[in-house]
Design a protein around this motif. Structure first.
Motif, short mmCIF file in Angstrom:
data_model
loop_
_atom_site.label_atom_id
_atom_site.label_comp_id
_atom_site.label_asym_id
_atom_site.label_seq_id
_atom_site.Cartn_x
_atom_site.Cartn_y
_atom_site.Cartn_z
N ILE A 176 1.14 -1.13 0.57
CA ILE A 176 -0.12 0.20 0.33
C ILE A 176 0.73 1.40 -0.28
O ILE A 176 0.61 2.27 -0.66
N ALA A 177 1.55 1.26 0.77
CA ALA A 177 2.67 2.17 1.02
C ALA A 177 4.01 1.79 1.50
O ALA A 177 4.50 0.84 1.60
N ASN A 178 4.76 2.93 1.69
CA ASN A 178 6.56 2.39 2.36
C ASN A 178 6.49 2.08 3.99
O ASN A 178 5.71 2.03 4.53
N ARG A 179 6.40 0.60 3.84
CA ARG A 179 6.69 -0.53 4.65
C ARG A 179 4.96 -0.86 5.75
O ARG A 179 4.59 -1.84 6.47
N PHE A 180 3.79 -0.55 4.99
CA PHE A 180 2.96 -0.28 5.28
C PHE A 180 1.61 -1.61 3.88
O PHE A 180 2.25 -1.40 2.59
N TYR A 181 1.35 -2.87 4.23
CA TYR A 181 1.16 -3.99 3.83
C TYR A 181 -0.39 -4.56 3.45
O TYR A 181 -1.16 -4.39 5.19
N LYS A 182 -0.88 -4.53 2.61
CA LYS A 182 -1.94 -5.55 3.52
C LYS A 182 -2.08 -6.83 3.23
O LYS A 182 -1.72 -7.15 1.82
N ILE A 183 -2.85 -7.96 4.04
CA ILE A 183 -2.62 -9.11 3.83
C ILE A 183 -3.19 -9.49 3.01
O ILE A 183 -4.55 -9.53 3.50
N LEU A 184 -3.04 -10.46 2.85
CA LEU A 184 -3.75 -10.94 1.25
C LEU A 184 -3.70 -12.84 1.95
O LEU A 184 -4.83 -13.04 1.48
N ASP A 185 -2.93 -13.23 2.13
CA ASP A 185 -3.91 -14.97 3.15
C ASP A 185 -2.14 -14.98 4.30
O ASP A 185 -1.11 -13.82 4.05
N ILE A 186 -2.31 -16.16 4.76
CA ILE A 186 -1.22 -16.15 6.05
C ILE A 186 -1.31 -18.20 5.57
O ILE A 186 -2.21 -18.53 6.14
N GLU A 187 0.01 -18.35 5.77
CA GLU A 187 0.47 -20.05 5.50
C GLU A 187 1.73 -20.02 6.51
O GLU A 187 2.35 -19.36 7.30
N GLU A 188 0.76 -21.08 8.16
CA GLU A 188 1.97 -21.43 9.20
C GLU A 188 2.34 -22.18 8.55
O GLU A 188 2.56 -23.32 8.58
N LYS A 189 4.06 -21.84 8.56
CA LYS A 189 5.80 -22.43 8.33
C LYS A 189 4.93 -23.81 7.13
O LYS A 189 5.04 -24.61 7.41
N PRO A 190 5.40 -23.01 5.77
CA PRO A 190 4.30 -23.98 5.00
C PRO A 190 5.75 -24.56 4.04
O PRO A 190 7.02 -24.32 4.29
N LYS A 191 5.77 -25.91 3.51
CA LYS A 191 6.84 -26.84 3.29
C LYS A 191 7.52 -26.42 2.02
O LYS A 191 8.59 -26.79 1.44
N GLU A 192 6.98 -25.96 1.01
CA GLU A 192 7.02 -25.13 -0.60
C GLU A 192 6.11 -24.16 -0.69
O GLU A 192 5.27 -23.84 -0.14
N GLY A 193 6.39 -23.71 -1.87
CA GLY A 193 6.05 -22.40 -2.45
C GLY A 193 6.37 -21.35 -2.43
O GLY A 193 5.70 -20.25 -3.66
N TYR A 194 7.88 -20.77 -2.61
CA TYR A 194 9.01 -20.10 -2.61
C TYR A 194 9.92 -20.73 -2.63
O TYR A 194 10.62 -19.50 -2.68
N GLU A 195 10.28 -21.69 -3.70
CA GLU A 195 11.50 -21.95 -4.33
C GLU A 195 11.59 -20.75 -5.37
O GLU A 195 13.02 -20.36 -5.18
N LYS A 196 11.10 -19.75 -5.90
CA LYS A 196 11.68 -18.96 -6.40
C LYS A 196 11.65 -17.53 -5.98
O LYS A 196 12.68 -16.11 -6.95
N GLU A 197 11.16 -17.25 -4.50
CA GLU A 197 11.05 -16.05 -3.65
C GLU A 197 13.31 -16.13 -3.36
O GLU A 197 13.12 -16.42 -3.50
N LYS A 198 12.87 -14.76 -3.72
CA LYS A 198 14.36 -14.51 -2.73
C LYS A 198 14.30 -14.26 -0.77
O LYS A 198 15.00 -14.76 -0.61
N GLU A 199 13.14 -13.14 -1.31
CA GLU A 199 12.20 -13.39 0.47
C GLU A 199 11.01 -13.10 0.61
O GLU A 199 10.66 -13.19 -0.34
N VAL A 200 11.07 -13.55 1.25
CA VAL A 200 9.40 -13.62 1.99
C VAL A 200 8.97 -12.63 3.47
O VAL A 200 10.21 -12.44 4.51
N PHE A 201 8.10 -12.45 3.29
CA PHE A 201 7.63 -11.94 4.39
C PHE A 201 7.29 -12.66 5.95
O PHE A 201 6.48 -13.93 5.55
N VAL A 202 7.56 -12.39 7.24
CA VAL A 202 6.79 -13.22 7.84
C VAL A 202 6.46 -12.53 8.90
O VAL A 202 6.61 -11.93 9.28
N ILE A 203 5.52 -13.27 9.60
CA ILE A 203 5.08 -12.88 11.22
C ILE A 203 5.96 -12.84 12.38
O ILE A 203 6.58 -13.69 12.41
#
Length: 296
Positions: free
Chosen positions: A180-207
């Motif tokens: 939305i803005a600098n450091r400010f985001y709308k949360i679309l979904d939450i995944e608790e300790k995902p086993k896969e799905g982020y192989e193509k990402e460099k970084e992810v946001f975590v709680i």
């Protein structure tokens, strides 16, 4: 805006056994402070007035001792002219004296969501914060002060988030976001300790363990499914998002020191000692000498 905070510490601390048989996790040291005293300082710096600790029979007496002033010890230090130590103790006591703390004994472990739900009748319809002592944040501006700026405008739940390398995503609650803005985001979904799905990402946001909630979180905690007998805040928030409710994330400015497991705690202790502790220069010199002796 936010005058109440919940600090859940009723867990069994199994990842710290056998040490946690003697002392519960939130009383572990970081430098010469404990994790819980560092959080208390953060709460005071944030202007939050009431602290509700949800604990167990194992740490009830430890909190009682922490919150009481040891006049006998102070007298001993004064007689022995140990001014440096006495000054540090007085500084610590000044923080403790300003904390308005209520301890609630939770006899059965019901997860972080269960701990929050346990206090519904005390929190009532108030907005409130939640913080976990094993997530230590070194800051210039307190994390909740940063998050309150978003909450003030949106009046919806705000989650503190940090970026981590994507290969570590399976260790965290991962949030999918829309900026939305600098450091400010709308949360679309939450995944608790995902086993896969982020192989193509460099970084992810975590709680990270900092939340601001509106009172409607209670209904979503009640309606979420328990996992291994525990209610999770992450699952309640996920259901809230699925139901069309807005939940926001704020990327906190600061240095996150994780202390949730033995390995994380040891790493964080070393990082803290080398960056923030008053003896950092001598500790760094010791490490350099060890490297020289080992031929590195």
């Amino acid at each position: 805006m936010i005058n109440k905070i919940v600090v859940p510490v009723a867990g069994s601390g199994t990842r710290f056994l056998p040490l946690s048989k003697a002392v519960t996790k939130e009383f572990l040291p970081l430098g010469e402070e404990s994790l819980i005293s560092l959080l208390f300082k953060e709460i005071l710096d944030s202007g939050i007035q009431e602290t509700f600790v949800v604990g167990s029979s194992r740490n009830k007496d430890l909190f009682k001792k922490l919150m009481s002033e040891d006049t006998q010890l102070k007298s001993k230090l004064e007689k022995e002219s140990k001014k440096d130590v006495l000054d540090k103790l007085n500084k610590f006591n000044n923080v403790i004296e300003k904390i308005s703390l209520k301890f609630f004994l939770q006899r059965r472990q019901t997860g972080d969501g269960g701990a929050v739900l346990f206090l519904q009748k005390y929190l009532k319809d108030n907005n409130f914060a939640v913080a976990f002592p094993d997530d230590v944040i070194i800051y210039q501006e307190p994390p909740f002060v940063q998050m309150m700026k978003v909450f003030k405008n949106m009046q919806r739940p705000v989650i503190g988030v940090f970026k981590v390398p994507a290969e570590k995503s399976s260790n965290y609650g991962v949030v999918k976001v829309e900026k939305i803005a600098n450091r400010f985001y709308k949360i679309l979904d939450i995944e608790e300790k995902p086993k896969e799905g982020y192989e193509k990402e460099k970084e992810v946001f975590v709680i990270v363990g900092r939340y601001i909630f509106t009172s409607d979180i209670f209904e979503y905690i009640k309606s979420s499914k328990a996992k291994h007998g525990e209610l999770k805040l992450a699952f309640a928030l996920k259901n809230m998002i699925k139901n069309g409710k807005m939940v926001y994330g704020y990327e906190i400015k600061g240095d996150w020191l994780e202390c949730g497991s033995k390995e994380e705690y040891i790493r964080s202790f070393v990082r803290y000692a080398l960056k923030y502790y008053e003896f950092k220069d001598s500790i760094l010199k010791m490490i350099k000498n060890l490297n020289v002796k080992n031929g590195n």
